[in-house]
Design a protein around this motif. Sequence first.
Motif, PDB file in Angstrom:
ATOM      1  N   ALA A  80      23.215  43.378  35.983  1.00  0.00           N
ATOM      2  CA  ALA A  80      23.498  43.978  34.687  1.00  0.00           C
ATOM      3  C   ALA A  80      23.459  42.879  33.646  1.00  0.00           C
ATOM      4  N   TYR A  81      22.973  43.232  32.499  1.00  0.00           N
ATOM      5  CA  TYR A  81      22.850  42.238  31.443  1.00  0.00           C
ATOM      6  C   TYR A  81      23.822  42.586  30.341  1.00  0.00           C
ATOM      7  N   ARG A  82      24.704  41.637  30.044  1.00  0.00           N
ATOM      8  CA  ARG A  82      25.702  41.869  29.019  1.00  0.00           C
ATOM      9  C   ARG A  82      25.160  41.319  27.712  1.00  0.00           C
ATOM     10  N   LEU A  83      24.738  42.227  26.846  1.00  0.00           N
ATOM     11  CA  LEU A  83      24.120  41.788  25.598  1.00  0.00           C
ATOM     12  C   LEU A  83      25.188  41.400  24.591  1.00  0.00           C
ATOM     13  N   THR A  84      26.211  42.237  24.479  1.00  0.00           N
ATOM     14  CA  THR A  84      27.383  41.892  23.687  1.00  0.00           C
ATOM     15  C   THR A  84      28.576  42.350  24.502  1.00  0.00           C
ATOM     16  N   SER A  85      29.790  42.139  23.964  1.00  0.00           N
ATOM     17  CA  SER A  85      30.960  42.525  24.741  1.00  0.00           C
ATOM     18  C   SER A  85      31.003  44.030  24.998  1.00  0.00           C
ATOM     19  N   ARG A  86      30.263  44.804  24.189  1.00  0.00           N
ATOM     20  CA  ARG A  86      30.286  46.252  24.361  1.00  0.00           C
ATOM     21  C   ARG A  86      28.999  46.818  24.936  1.00  0.00           C
ATOM     22  N   VAL A  87      27.977  46.023  24.929  1.00  0.00           N
ATOM     23  CA  VAL A  87      26.685  46.557  25.353  1.00  0.00           C
ATOM     24  C   VAL A  87      26.219  45.889  26.640  1.00  0.00           C
ATOM     25  N   THR A  88      26.141  46.708  27.680  1.00  0.00           N
ATOM     26  CA  THR A  88      25.619  46.230  28.952  1.00  0.00           C
ATOM     27  C   THR A  88      24.383  47.054  29.274  1.00  0.00           C
TER      28      THR A  88
END
Length: 254
Positions: free
Chosen positions: A99-107
Amino acid sequence: MATSSIRIKKVCEWCGKEFEAQKCSTRYCCKRCAEHAYKDRKRQERKTETETKVIETIIRQKEEAVCRRDYLSVQETADLMGVKRNAIYQLIYRGKLKAYRLTSRVTRISRKDIDDLLGTSLYVRKSKAQTSTTDENGEIISEFYTTKEIIEKFGVSNSWVFAQGMAHNIPKVYHRGKTLWSKTHCDRVFKAKPETPKEDDWISYSDVRAEYNLTHDQLHNYVKYHGLRRKKVGKYTYILKSEIDAILRPPTLK
Ligand SMILES: [Zn+2]
Protein backbone atom coordinates in the motif's frame (compact mmCIF):
# COMPACT_ATOMS: atom_id res chain seq x y z
CA MET A 1 -73.76 -17.44 4.32
CA ALA A 2 -73.70 -17.05 8.00
CA THR A 3 -72.57 -13.66 9.15
CA SER A 4 -70.98 -13.10 12.49
CA SER A 5 -72.99 -10.98 14.86
CA ILE A 6 -69.81 -9.47 16.26
CA ARG A 7 -69.28 -5.83 15.41
CA ILE A 8 -65.83 -4.37 15.87
CA LYS A 9 -65.21 -0.65 15.75
CA LYS A 10 -62.36 0.14 13.36
CA VAL A 11 -60.90 3.07 11.43
CA CYS A 12 -60.53 2.67 7.66
CA GLU A 13 -56.83 2.67 6.78
CA TRP A 14 -57.60 4.41 3.49
CA CYS A 15 -60.23 7.11 4.15
CA GLY A 16 -59.87 7.32 7.91
CA LYS A 17 -63.63 6.94 8.57
CA GLU A 18 -64.84 4.90 11.50
CA PHE A 19 -66.71 1.73 10.57
CA GLU A 20 -67.90 -1.49 12.11
CA ALA A 21 -66.08 -4.58 10.95
CA GLN A 22 -67.10 -8.20 11.35
CA LYS A 23 -63.52 -9.47 11.52
CA CYS A 24 -60.46 -8.15 13.31
CA SER A 25 -58.43 -8.37 10.13
CA THR A 26 -60.67 -6.02 8.10
CA ARG A 27 -58.72 -2.89 7.28
CA TYR A 28 -61.02 -0.85 5.03
CA CYS A 29 -64.53 0.44 5.31
CA CYS A 30 -65.64 -0.51 1.79
CA LYS A 31 -64.60 -2.29 -1.39
CA ARG A 32 -63.64 1.03 -3.00
CA CYS A 33 -61.22 1.94 -0.22
CA ALA A 34 -59.73 -1.56 -0.32
CA GLU A 35 -59.14 -1.21 -4.06
CA HIS A 36 -57.57 2.23 -3.68
CA ALA A 37 -55.29 0.92 -0.98
CA TYR A 38 -54.37 -2.11 -3.09
CA LYS A 39 -53.51 0.09 -6.09
CA ASP A 40 -51.48 2.40 -3.88
CA ARG A 41 -49.56 -0.54 -2.44
CA LYS A 42 -48.75 -1.82 -5.92
CA ARG A 43 -47.62 1.65 -6.96
CA GLN A 44 -45.27 1.79 -3.94
CA GLU A 45 -43.88 -1.63 -4.78
CA ARG A 46 -43.16 -0.58 -8.37
CA LYS A 47 -41.51 2.58 -7.10
CA THR A 48 -39.27 0.69 -4.66
CA GLU A 49 -38.39 -1.81 -7.38
CA THR A 50 -37.37 0.98 -9.76
CA GLU A 51 -35.37 2.75 -7.08
CA THR A 52 -33.56 -0.47 -6.16
CA LYS A 53 -32.69 -1.00 -9.81
CA VAL A 54 -31.30 2.52 -10.07
CA ILE A 55 -29.19 2.06 -6.93
CA GLU A 56 -27.94 -1.28 -8.20
CA THR A 57 -26.98 0.29 -11.51
CA ILE A 58 -25.10 3.08 -9.73
CA ILE A 59 -23.24 0.58 -7.57
CA ARG A 60 -22.39 -1.56 -10.59
CA GLN A 61 -21.15 1.46 -12.50
CA LYS A 62 -19.00 2.45 -9.52
CA GLU A 63 -17.61 -1.07 -9.30
CA GLU A 64 -16.87 -1.12 -12.98
CA ALA A 65 -15.15 2.24 -12.69
CA VAL A 66 -13.14 0.91 -9.76
CA CYS A 67 -12.18 -2.13 -11.79
CA ARG A 68 -10.85 0.04 -14.56
CA ARG A 69 -8.73 2.16 -12.20
CA ASP A 70 -5.12 1.26 -11.51
CA TYR A 71 -5.08 2.50 -7.92
CA LEU A 72 -7.74 1.96 -5.27
CA SER A 73 -8.42 3.17 -1.77
CA VAL A 74 -8.46 0.72 1.12
CA GLN A 75 -12.27 0.86 1.19
CA GLU A 76 -12.54 0.23 -2.54
CA THR A 77 -10.13 -2.66 -2.23
CA ALA A 78 -12.20 -4.10 0.60
CA ASP A 79 -15.40 -3.71 -1.47
CA LEU A 80 -13.78 -5.26 -4.48
CA MET A 81 -12.62 -8.29 -2.52
CA GLY A 82 -15.82 -8.53 -0.50
CA VAL A 83 -14.11 -8.19 2.86
CA LYS A 84 -13.99 -5.63 5.66
CA ARG A 85 -11.50 -2.75 5.58
CA ASN A 86 -9.74 -4.26 8.56
CA ALA A 87 -8.92 -7.39 6.61
CA ILE A 88 -7.17 -5.25 4.02
CA TYR A 89 -5.19 -3.45 6.73
CA GLN A 90 -4.15 -6.82 8.13
CA LEU A 91 -2.83 -7.83 4.72
CA ILE A 92 -0.96 -4.54 4.51
CA TYR A 93 0.51 -4.83 8.02
CA ARG A 94 1.60 -8.41 7.39
CA GLY A 95 3.37 -7.26 4.26
CA LYS A 96 1.20 -9.36 1.99
CA LEU A 97 -0.33 -6.42 0.18
CA LYS A 98 1.60 -3.34 -0.78
CA ALA A 99 0.00 0.00 0.00
CA TYR A 100 1.25 3.43 -0.79
CA ARG A 101 0.65 6.17 1.72
CA LEU A 102 0.44 9.36 -0.28
CA THR A 103 -0.60 11.54 2.63
CA SER A 104 -1.70 10.76 6.16
CA ARG A 105 -5.25 10.34 4.84
CA VAL A 106 -4.70 8.94 1.41
CA THR A 107 -3.56 5.38 0.91
CA ARG A 108 -3.59 3.75 -2.47
CA ILE A 109 -3.27 0.16 -3.45
CA SER A 110 -2.23 -0.94 -6.87
CA ARG A 111 -4.79 -2.97 -8.74
CA LYS A 112 -1.98 -5.14 -10.04
CA ASP A 113 -0.80 -5.93 -6.49
CA ILE A 114 -4.31 -7.04 -5.60
CA ASP A 115 -4.45 -9.32 -8.61
CA ASP A 116 -0.98 -10.63 -7.83
CA LEU A 117 -1.96 -11.32 -4.24
CA LEU A 118 -5.01 -13.27 -5.35
CA GLY A 119 -2.89 -15.11 -7.86
CA THR A 120 -0.35 -16.22 -5.28
CA SER A 121 -2.53 -16.80 -2.23
CA LEU A 122 -3.78 -20.19 -3.26
CA TYR A 123 -5.47 -21.83 -0.31
CA VAL A 124 -3.39 -24.73 0.86
CA ARG A 125 -4.44 -26.68 3.85
CA LYS A 126 -1.81 -26.19 6.52
CA SER A 127 -0.12 -29.36 7.52
CA LYS A 128 -0.94 -30.14 11.12
CA ALA A 129 2.37 -28.77 12.27
CA GLN A 130 5.71 -28.09 10.80
CA THR A 131 7.76 -30.45 12.85
CA SER A 132 10.67 -31.13 10.59
CA THR A 133 13.26 -29.19 8.72
CA THR A 134 16.59 -29.92 7.14
CA ASP A 135 20.09 -29.17 8.34
CA GLU A 136 22.95 -27.64 6.35
CA ASN A 137 23.55 -30.98 4.60
CA GLY A 138 19.91 -31.44 3.67
CA GLU A 139 19.38 -34.11 6.32
CA ILE A 140 15.93 -34.13 7.86
CA ILE A 141 15.78 -33.00 11.47
CA SER A 142 12.80 -34.14 13.43
CA GLU A 143 13.93 -33.87 17.04
CA PHE A 144 13.66 -30.52 18.74
CA TYR A 145 13.91 -28.69 22.01
CA THR A 146 11.57 -25.88 22.92
CA THR A 147 13.28 -22.68 24.05
CA LYS A 148 12.09 -23.44 27.58
CA GLU A 149 13.64 -26.90 27.50
CA ILE A 150 16.98 -25.42 26.44
CA ILE A 151 16.83 -22.84 29.23
CA GLU A 152 16.17 -25.56 31.77
CA LYS A 153 18.59 -28.13 30.43
CA PHE A 154 21.54 -25.84 29.78
CA GLY A 155 20.91 -23.16 32.39
CA VAL A 156 20.99 -20.29 29.90
CA SER A 157 18.77 -17.25 29.42
CA ASN A 158 16.03 -16.85 26.87
CA SER A 159 17.92 -14.22 24.89
CA TRP A 160 21.07 -16.31 25.02
CA VAL A 161 19.21 -19.15 23.29
CA PHE A 162 18.23 -16.82 20.47
CA ALA A 163 21.68 -15.22 20.28
CA GLN A 164 23.33 -18.62 20.01
CA GLY A 165 20.66 -19.82 17.63
CA MET A 166 21.51 -16.92 15.38
CA ALA A 167 25.28 -17.12 15.83
CA HIS A 168 25.41 -20.84 15.08
CA ASN A 169 22.53 -21.02 12.59
CA ILE A 170 20.74 -23.60 14.66
CA PRO A 171 17.93 -24.97 12.47
CA LYS A 172 14.57 -24.10 13.94
CA VAL A 173 10.89 -24.41 13.17
CA TYR A 174 7.87 -22.59 14.49
CA HIS A 175 5.15 -24.71 15.91
CA ARG A 176 1.99 -23.32 17.54
CA GLY A 177 3.66 -20.04 18.42
CA LYS A 178 6.76 -21.69 19.81
CA THR A 179 10.25 -21.88 18.43
CA LEU A 180 11.62 -25.40 18.26
CA TRP A 181 15.38 -25.87 17.96
CA SER A 182 17.22 -28.80 16.47
CA LYS A 183 18.20 -31.11 19.30
CA THR A 184 21.53 -32.27 17.95
CA HIS A 185 22.60 -28.71 17.11
CA CYS A 186 21.61 -27.47 20.55
CA ASP A 187 23.49 -30.27 22.27
CA ARG A 188 26.56 -29.32 20.29
CA VAL A 189 26.23 -25.55 20.83
CA PHE A 190 25.08 -25.39 24.42
CA LYS A 191 26.88 -28.52 25.64
CA ALA A 192 25.73 -29.30 29.12
CA LYS A 193 25.89 -26.64 31.80
CA PRO A 194 28.60 -24.12 30.96
CA GLU A 195 31.89 -24.92 32.57
CA THR A 196 33.33 -22.61 35.13
CA PRO A 197 35.29 -20.11 33.08
CA LYS A 198 39.04 -20.04 33.46
CA GLU A 199 40.89 -16.86 34.22
CA ASP A 200 41.95 -16.49 30.58
CA ASP A 201 38.39 -16.70 29.29
CA TRP A 202 37.50 -13.30 30.68
CA ILE A 203 38.00 -10.15 28.69
CA SER A 204 37.64 -6.59 29.92
CA TYR A 205 35.01 -4.19 28.64
CA SER A 206 37.70 -1.90 27.22
CA ASP A 207 39.33 -4.74 25.28
CA VAL A 208 35.97 -5.77 23.79
CA ARG A 209 35.19 -2.16 22.94
CA ALA A 210 38.50 -1.84 21.16
CA GLU A 211 38.08 -5.08 19.28
CA TYR A 212 34.53 -4.47 18.11
CA ASN A 213 34.64 -0.68 18.04
CA LEU A 214 31.76 -0.18 20.43
CA THR A 215 30.79 2.56 22.83
CA HIS A 216 30.45 1.60 26.46
CA ASP A 217 26.66 1.85 26.20
CA GLN A 218 26.46 -0.30 23.11
CA LEU A 219 28.50 -3.03 24.74
CA HIS A 220 26.59 -2.75 27.98
CA ASN A 221 23.33 -3.14 26.07
CA TYR A 222 24.56 -6.28 24.32
CA VAL A 223 25.62 -7.74 27.64
CA LYS A 224 22.32 -6.92 29.29
CA TYR A 225 20.12 -7.91 26.35
CA HIS A 226 21.77 -11.29 25.92
CA GLY A 227 22.22 -11.93 29.62
CA LEU A 228 25.96 -12.48 29.34
CA ARG A 229 27.86 -13.48 32.41
CA ARG A 230 30.11 -10.79 33.82
CA LYS A 231 32.30 -10.15 36.78
CA LYS A 232 33.69 -7.04 38.34
CA VAL A 233 37.26 -6.75 39.46
CA GLY A 234 37.90 -3.44 41.10
CA LYS A 235 36.42 -0.85 38.77
CA TYR A 236 36.77 -3.06 35.69
CA THR A 237 34.05 -5.23 34.25
CA TYR A 238 34.93 -8.48 32.55
CA ILE A 239 32.81 -10.66 30.32
CA LEU A 240 33.46 -13.98 28.66
CA LYS A 241 35.21 -13.67 25.33
CA SER A 242 33.46 -16.71 23.91
CA GLU A 243 30.05 -15.29 24.78
CA ILE A 244 30.53 -11.85 23.28
CA ASP A 245 32.25 -13.39 20.24
CA ALA A 246 29.25 -15.63 19.69
CA ILE A 247 27.06 -12.55 19.38
CA LEU A 248 29.31 -10.14 17.55
CA ARG A 249 31.44 -12.33 15.33
CA PRO A 250 29.93 -12.72 11.88
CA PRO A 251 28.33 -16.16 11.64
CA THR A 252 30.52 -18.79 10.06
CA LEU A 253 29.42 -22.04 8.53
CA LYS A 254 30.21 -24.98 10.71
ZN1 LIG B 1 -62.78 3.95 3.64
